[in-house]
Design an enzyme around this catalytic site. Structure first.
Site, mmCIF file in Angstrom:
data_model
loop_
_atom_site.group_PDB
_atom_site.id
_atom_site.type_symbol
_atom_site.label_atom_id
_atom_site.label_comp_id
_atom_site.label_asym_id
_atom_site.label_seq_id
_atom_site.Cartn_x
_atom_site.Cartn_y
_atom_site.Cartn_z
ATOM 1 N N LYS A 186 0.827 -1.207 0.000
ATOM 2 C CA LYS A 186 0.000 0.000 0.000
ATOM 3 C C LYS A 186 0.862 1.258 0.000
ATOM 4 O O LYS A 186 0.637 2.184 -0.790
ATOM 5 C CB LYS A 186 -0.909 0.006 1.224
ATOM 6 C CG LYS A 186 -1.554 1.357 1.541
ATOM 7 C CD LYS A 186 -2.194 1.359 2.914
ATOM 8 C CE LYS A 186 -2.752 2.709 3.281
ATOM 9 N NZ LYS A 186 -1.708 3.736 3.545
ATOM 10 N N ASN A 187 1.855 1.311 0.885
ATOM 11 C CA ASN A 187 2.634 2.544 1.042
ATOM 12 C C ASN A 187 3.506 2.843 -0.169
ATOM 13 O O ASN A 187 3.885 3.999 -0.391
ATOM 14 C CB ASN A 187 3.486 2.464 2.311
ATOM 15 C CG ASN A 187 2.652 2.541 3.575
ATOM 16 O OD1 ASN A 187 1.586 3.141 3.596
ATOM 17 N ND2 ASN A 187 3.110 1.898 4.645
ATOM 18 N N CYS B 34 -6.078 8.842 8.206
ATOM 19 C CA CYS B 34 -6.297 8.366 9.570
ATOM 20 C C CYS B 34 -5.855 9.398 10.601
ATOM 21 O O CYS B 34 -4.865 10.099 10.406
ATOM 22 C CB CYS B 34 -5.531 7.064 9.816
ATOM 23 S SG CYS B 34 -6.180 5.647 8.904
ATOM 24 N N ARG C 229 0.852 14.944 11.553
ATOM 25 C CA ARG C 229 1.804 14.547 10.515
ATOM 26 C C ARG C 229 2.068 15.763 9.645
ATOM 27 O O ARG C 229 1.570 15.878 8.527
ATOM 28 C CB ARG C 229 1.242 13.365 9.703
ATOM 29 C CG ARG C 229 1.189 12.100 10.535
ATOM 30 C CD ARG C 229 0.770 10.898 9.722
ATOM 31 N NE ARG C 229 -0.666 10.865 9.509
ATOM 32 C CZ ARG C 229 -1.283 9.875 8.876
ATOM 33 N NH1 ARG C 229 -0.597 8.869 8.383
ATOM 34 N NH2 ARG C 229 -2.590 9.888 8.728
ATOM 35 N N ASP D 200 3.402 0.936 12.087
ATOM 36 C CA ASP D 200 2.168 0.386 11.540
ATOM 37 C C ASP D 200 1.837 -1.001 12.079
ATOM 38 O O ASP D 200 0.721 -1.490 11.868
ATOM 39 C CB ASP D 200 2.243 0.325 10.006
ATOM 40 C CG ASP D 200 2.005 1.677 9.352
ATOM 41 O OD1 ASP D 200 1.639 2.622 10.071
ATOM 42 O OD2 ASP D 200 2.189 1.783 8.131
ATOM 43 N N ARG E 267 -9.108 0.483 3.513
ATOM 44 C CA ARG E 267 -8.121 1.385 2.913
ATOM 45 C C ARG E 267 -6.785 0.703 2.689
ATOM 46 O O ARG E 267 -6.004 1.131 1.835
ATOM 47 C CB ARG E 267 -7.907 2.606 3.812
ATOM 48 C CG ARG E 267 -9.018 3.644 3.790
ATOM 49 C CD ARG E 267 -8.570 4.917 4.504
ATOM 50 N NE ARG E 267 -7.255 5.301 4.047
ATOM 51 C CZ ARG E 267 -6.230 5.585 4.849
ATOM 52 N NH1 ARG E 267 -6.368 5.528 6.151
ATOM 53 N NH2 ARG E 267 -5.061 5.924 4.342
#
Length: 421
Positions: free
Chosen positions: A22-23, A117, A122, A309, A401
């Site tokens: 995903k990242n 999220c 951030r 994570d 997600r």
């Protein structure tokens, strides 16, 4: 809204195949803009964040379609706007990568500050610092980041904090700058390396990714390419933890074991068995456990340290470990939102600032649960799988997600989980 119903206490057994990262995907898809030509991105995870990026690119005028095997083909030649509005990015934190890609390609970008999220602040100050160092004028007006440059010029940029997002975003912009850019104190995460490899496949010159100094020789002519994304380190780690938490025996296929060394080490320290292997085509990891976990201590750190994570799923696992575990969250200041939900299941967890002390209990009990973010949702599923009785996990849009076919993969391993619309 849909939710999961999980009847816990079933041992996970069998094999599961991990999808694309995903990242990496949420950075590589915007990076296609830099090519100016059609690119095909393979091994994409089928997750909500990818679908949102598809919609954003189409709204901007790009031509996006999918091959029969699920690869995304993006032709950016039709892009006719430099503006990405809040309603387009409100559900996607990583939309800020459009800033670096569009600035590097067109010299101008207007991106609404992103959503995603709620796990703490951030800030994008390091992103902006990097863009300004390359010669861009950057201002924030009414929640919109506006960047403009007549000409981007390579520069030496030192990141005040190790930031994956800033490292990647600066790389994207620097590809379009004249001369050499040096990013010092760069992030080393696997998806940073994957983005660099993708840029190089398009004809860029990016060296040093995976170390703390990255050198980009900008201004090269880029072209389209076909590229396969690496396997998802966090999805793999989640299944590793779920296998151990349920006293299961699971083979996790399509992984890069070196990306998982921190989680493998902590699982083995807790008493689980972790074996790495190679079936001749792909690497795999087998995780098994037949006894109650031992308490371990964890500090989240930038790669190659323990990933933030996986802190939340790991805390669910340690809730039933023998002894006291300590978890220190060094990356995000607000990443213990899942604790109240675990406590509802009977977990004994005490918070003090960024440290959680977990006094292991013999058994968790099923309960109604509410996910507050993506990885918190994964933690609640791990807890529910290991718990006694039935749990309902709500707000599963967060989970969608970042995890593809999550309940189907878990059911194939023997979990009693169903999605209720």
């Amino acid at each position: 809204m849909a939710h999961f119903v999980i009847n816990g206490g079933h041992r996970l057994e069998g094999s599961v195949t991990i999808g694309g990262a995903k990242n990496a995907a949420v950075a590589i898809i915007p990076a296609v803009i830099l090519a100016g030509e059609s690119c095909v991105v393979e091994n994409l995870p089928q997750i909500e964040d990818v679908r949102i990026l598809e919609q954003i690119l189409r709204h901007m005028g790009a031509d996006v379609d999918f091959t029969p095997d699920g690869a995304m083909r993006v032709d950016p030649k039709g892009i006719n706007t430099n503006t990405v509005t809040f309603d387009m990015v409100s559900r996607l934190r990583a939309s800020y990568y459009l800033l670096g890609a569009m600035l590097g390609r067109y010299g101008h970008a207007e991106i609404a500050l992103p959503g995603g999220c709620s796990i703490g602040q951030r800030p994008i100050d390091q992103h902006i610092k990097g863009m300004r160092a390359l010669g861009a004028d950057v201002v924030i007006e009414r929640g919109v980041v506006k960047a403009h440059a007549k000409k981007l010029v390579g520069a030496e940029i030192y990141l005040d904090v190790v930031s994956v997002g800033a490292t990647i975003n600066i790389m994207l912009a620097a590809v379009g700058a004249q001369g050499q850019t040096i990013i010092s104190n760069a992030a080393k995460e696997p998806h940073v390396v994957d983005v660099a490899n993708f840029l190089n496949m398009m004809g860029a010159s990016v060296k040093g990714a995976g170390t703390d100094v990255i050198r980009i020789l900008g201004g090269r002519k880029l072209h389209g390419c076909t590229y396969a994304i690496i396997p998802d380190q966090i999805e793999a780690g989640t299944f590793m933890i779920a296998a151990a938490a349920t006293h299961g025996d699971v083979v996790i296929n399509n992984v890069i074991p070196t990306h998982l060394e921190a989680i493998s080490a902590k699982l083995m320290e807790s008493g689980a068995q972790v074996i790495e292997g190679d079936d001749g085509r792909d690497f795999f990891i087998r995780v098994s456990s037949n006894s109650r976990a031992r308490a371990v201590n964890i500090k989240t750190l930038p790669y190659p340290g323990f990933p933030t994570d996986l802190q939340q799923p790991m805390m669910a696992y340690l809730s039933t470990a023998q002894g006291n575990s300590f978890v220190v969250e060094n990356i995000f200041e607000d990443r213990f939102n899942h604790v109240a939900e675990l406590q509802r299941m009977g977990a004994n967890i005490t918070l003090n600032a960024r440290t959680a002390m977990i006094e292991g209990v013999a058994q968790l009990s099923g309960a109604p649960l509410f996910a507050t973010d993506l990885r918190a949702g994964a933690a609640l599923i791990v807890a529910a799988l290991a718990a006694e009785g039935q749990s309902q996990v709500h707000n599963i849009g967060y989970i969608d997600r970042g995890y593809e076919f999550f309940e189907q993969k878990l059911r194939a391993l023997g979990a009693d989980i169903k999605r209720v619309e």
